[in-house]
Write an enzyme that holds these catalytic residues in place. Structure first.
Site, PDB file in Angstrom:
ATOM      1  N   HIS A  78      -9.810   6.787  63.464  1.00  0.00           N
ATOM      2  CA  HIS A  78     -10.290   7.963  64.194  1.00  0.00           C
ATOM      3  C   HIS A  78      -9.331   8.280  65.326  1.00  0.00           C
ATOM      4  CE1 HIS A  78     -13.504   9.926  66.970  1.00  0.00           C
ATOM      5  NE2 HIS A  78     -12.803  10.830  66.320  1.00  0.00           N
ATOM      6  N   ASN A 117     -17.579   9.299  70.627  1.00  0.00           N
ATOM      7  CA  ASN A 117     -18.308  10.557  70.478  1.00  0.00           C
ATOM      8  C   ASN A 117     -19.819  10.363  70.526  1.00  0.00           C
ATOM      9  OD1 ASN A 117     -16.052  12.135  70.425  1.00  0.00           O
ATOM     10  ND2 ASN A 117     -15.953  12.288  68.195  1.00  0.00           N
TER      11      ASN A 117
END
Length: 265
Positions: free
Chosen positions: A5, A55
């Site tokens: 990511h 996130n």
């Protein structure tokens, strides 16, 4: 299978979340870590959950940003408070840069202030209108009376009463959202070390490095004080603020939170 990511803009941001699934073998993990090193990234191994670590926490943080906006805070007030604390960018400006439509994609069934803004064409920098208006450079935020009116109208529709907040209360609420979700992530072993969460936030989200990250900062506040504040939030909004049992366990251990490792259990 393993996840890499990257953080936007990927050629600049050094953080790389390496997402290890239940059956990812050690060779695959080692290969990903070696690749991160060659790319000159700072790798942090995390588990699988919606949003991974960074996130997932930022969504909880941003939920409280919206809570404040609907109770009378203006975007620039919130951004100024967090920048004065030391963040590289305030949450409203950051959301504009990422794109408010990202929130809608992540929460498609929800009806929220952000959904109303996106429906009105305010997507952020990409549309020159988000929490702020933007000129031709699409980078310089300009406070928007239209946004102030849109937020006020939506709050009235929801029957929300305006309140007054100073910078300290804004900072406290938003930091507690990060700390609280970080504790849940450790509780679930999505991250194995508190220092991994701090590394993610310093290197991927502009948390002031001299404050050490959200969980290191929790130790500076004092874990008992953190617990009391989270309990106060929970009393008023129990569905939103859920206590992680891990906090009591760390307090009882007498050890600092930022040195917590899941293997110690």
């Amino acid at each position: 299978v393993i996840g890499l990511h990257f953080f936007s803009p990927a050629h600049v941001m050094r953080l790389l979340e390496i997402v290890r699934a239940d059956k990812t073998d050690d060779v695959t993990l080692a290969t990903a870590l070696a690749s991160a090193k060659r790319l000159k990234k700072i790798p942090v191994v995390v588990g699988v959950c919606p949003g991974f670590v960074g996130n997932r926490m930022i969504f909880k943080y941003f939920e409280q940003v919206v809570w404040l906006l609907l109770r009378g805070c203006r975007p620039q007030q919130i951004d100024q408070a967090m920048q004065q604390f030391g963040f590289a960018m305030g949450p409203c400006a950051m959301a504009d840069m990422s794109g408010l439509d990202i929130w809608v994609y992540a929460n498609p069934a929800e009806d929220s202030l952000i959904h109303q803004m996106v429906a009105s064409g305010r997507l952020g920098q990409k549309s020159q209108r988000g929490f702020y208006d933007y000129g031709d450079d699409q980078k310089t935020p300009i406070p928007s009376p239209e946004v102030d009116a849109l937020i006020q109208d939506y709050a009235q529709q929801q029957g929300i009463v305006s309140q007054s907040f100073d910078h300290d209360s804004i900072v406290e609420r938003l930091l507690m959202a990060l700390i609280s979700e970080g504790l849940h992530i450790l509780q679930e072993k999505v991250a194995l070390r508190a220092s991994d969460i701090d590394t993610i936030y310093v290197n991927g989200y502009g948390f002031p490095i001299y404050r050490g990250g959200p969980l290191f900062y929790a130790d500076q506040i004092g874990l008992q004080a953190v617990r009391e504040q989270l309990m106060a939030y929970q009393e008023s909004h129990p569905k939103v603020w859920k206590m992680a049992p891990l906090l009591d366990a760390v307090i009882e251990s007498g050890k600092p939170l930022h040195k917590y490792q899941a293997q110690d259990d």
